[in-house]
Design an enzyme around this catalytic site. Structure first.
Site, short mmCIF file in Angstrom:
data_model
loop_
_atom_site.label_atom_id
_atom_site.label_comp_id
_atom_site.label_asym_id
_atom_site.label_seq_id
_atom_site.Cartn_x
_atom_site.Cartn_y
_atom_site.Cartn_z
N LYS A 54 0.85 -1.20 0.00
CA LYS A 54 0.00 0.00 0.00
C LYS A 54 0.88 1.25 0.00
O LYS A 54 0.63 2.20 -0.75
CB LYS A 54 -0.93 -0.02 1.22
CG LYS A 54 -2.06 -1.03 1.05
CD LYS A 54 -2.79 -1.37 2.34
CE LYS A 54 -3.73 -2.55 2.07
NZ LYS A 54 -4.34 -3.11 3.26
N GLN A 98 -4.76 -1.92 9.49
CA GLN A 98 -4.61 -3.24 8.88
C GLN A 98 -5.19 -4.32 9.79
O GLN A 98 -4.87 -4.40 10.97
CB GLN A 98 -3.12 -3.52 8.60
CG GLN A 98 -2.84 -4.79 7.84
CD GLN A 98 -3.41 -4.78 6.42
OE1 GLN A 98 -3.29 -3.81 5.69
NE2 GLN A 98 -4.05 -5.86 6.04
N ASP A 121 -11.38 2.35 3.89
CA ASP A 121 -11.69 0.91 3.74
C ASP A 121 -13.20 0.70 3.57
O ASP A 121 -13.63 -0.35 3.10
CB ASP A 121 -11.24 0.15 5.00
CG ASP A 121 -10.04 -0.73 4.73
OD1 ASP A 121 -9.77 -1.03 3.55
OD2 ASP A 121 -9.38 -1.14 5.71
#
Ligand code: NAP
Length: 295
Positions: A54, A98, A121
């Protein structure tokens, strides 16, 4: 019939080029640089790889990237405090925590603490609610990537029988919701299957589009699909190590068998995976534009 291979690597490359250009224009016209903060707790090797990818993609596209790697013993309070700080930081438009988090941390509480405007997200209940009513600010990255693969491969979604195997909050439920909306790139008839489904093959054999996110190698075999199906294999299963020590990855679909019957199919790796990160970049750009009142 031998299937067309839908390359997520290629489609992701195409979208990343589009994003790179738009990000450069945003900087030139508005002096605005989208910013993404990633938060990693602990040393899970797969999570470290994902966060690294990322960060690398941010840099390649011109997105400001800030990485917060925290020790595994980080407390709930410390993590919540970092999220609070990032919520207030004007350089940061998107926050990505994460998953999975270590067991002693309440994952839901952390995700709920992210400002929904920075929830790139798309996992915050506010964003999932907006998705469900067809007015999303952010579409969760993996399901969004799946939709883009279908659209850009020219698959007819409108009116199609879509069968989704898996009902997780990050893949199965959101992709089912996205594809049933009365919108372009959607408007399908959607069935969701799970471990409580009595006869999985009965449903999968009806599918024009089959999306599999079960996390089980060979959950879908050739006898379970019809001729001409379009298959999106979301699964990522590590089944061993190669001689050079690299993980051997397979999806949830018996690729060799199913590709003989399918019209099109995604490979693993190189299918949905590259799309997920690309959609995260798209959401970060969108977050910056939303924050600046440009959309
Ligand atoms: P998950 O939370 O473990 O959910 C799996 C779902 O599949 C559950 O709903 C489960 O049913 C269902 N299921 C499992 N085995 C089944 C079977 N034999 N028949 C019917 N349904 C079955 O998994 P997830 O987070 O959605 O991830 C799924 C897979 O996608 C994993 O391999 C993951 O690594 C991969 N993934 C890939 C990406 C990417 O970017 N490429 C992103 C996310 C996930 P129950 O609800 O009844 O238990």
């Amino acid at each position: 019939m031998t299937a067309q291979i839908i390359s997520g690597t290629e489609v992701a490359k195409e979208i990343r080029e589009e994003l790179k250009q738009e990000i450069a224009e945003l900087k030139a016209k508005h002096n605005l640089v989208p910013g993404l903060a990633t938060v990693l707790v602990g040393e899970d090797p797969a999570s470290q790889v994902y966060v690294g990818q990322k960060e690398k993609t941010c840099i390649a596209l011109g997105i400001y990237s800030e990485r917060h790697d925290l020790p595994v013993k980080t407390t709930q309070q410390e993590l919540m405090a970092l999220v609070d700080k990032l919520n207030k930081d004007a350089r940061i438009h998107g926050i990505l925590v994460q998953l999975p988090l270590p067991k002693h941390i309440n994952e839901t509480e952390v995700l709920y603490n992210i400002n929904p405007k920075k929830d790139v997200d798309g996992f915050h209940p506010v964003n999932l609610g907006k998705l469900m009513i067809g007015e999303p600010d952010y579409i969760p990255c993996t399901p969004h990537g799946i939709q883009e693969l279908l659209v850009r491969s020219g698959t007819k979604i409108d009116g199609a029988e879509v069968v989704v195997v898996g009902r997780s909050n990050i893949v199965g439920k959101p992709i089912a919701n996205i594809l049933l909306q009365k919108k372009p790139g959607a408007n399908a008839t959607v069935t969701i299957c799970h471990t409580g489904t009595r006869d999985l093959a009965f449903h999968t054999r009806r599918a024009d589009i089959l999306i599999v996110a079960a996390g089980k190698p060979k959950a879908i075999t050739a006898d379970m699909v019809k001729e001409g199906v379009v298959v999106i294999d979301v699964g990522v299963n590590r089944i061993g190590k190669s001689e050079s020590g690299k993980d051997i990855l397979v999806g949830d679909v018996d690729f060799e068998g199913v590709k003989e019957k399918a019209k099109a199919i995604t490979p693993v790796p190189g299918g949905v995976g590259p799309m997920t990160i690309t959609m995260l970049m798209l959401n970060t750009l969108r977050a910056a534009k939303l924050a600046a009142g440009l959309i």
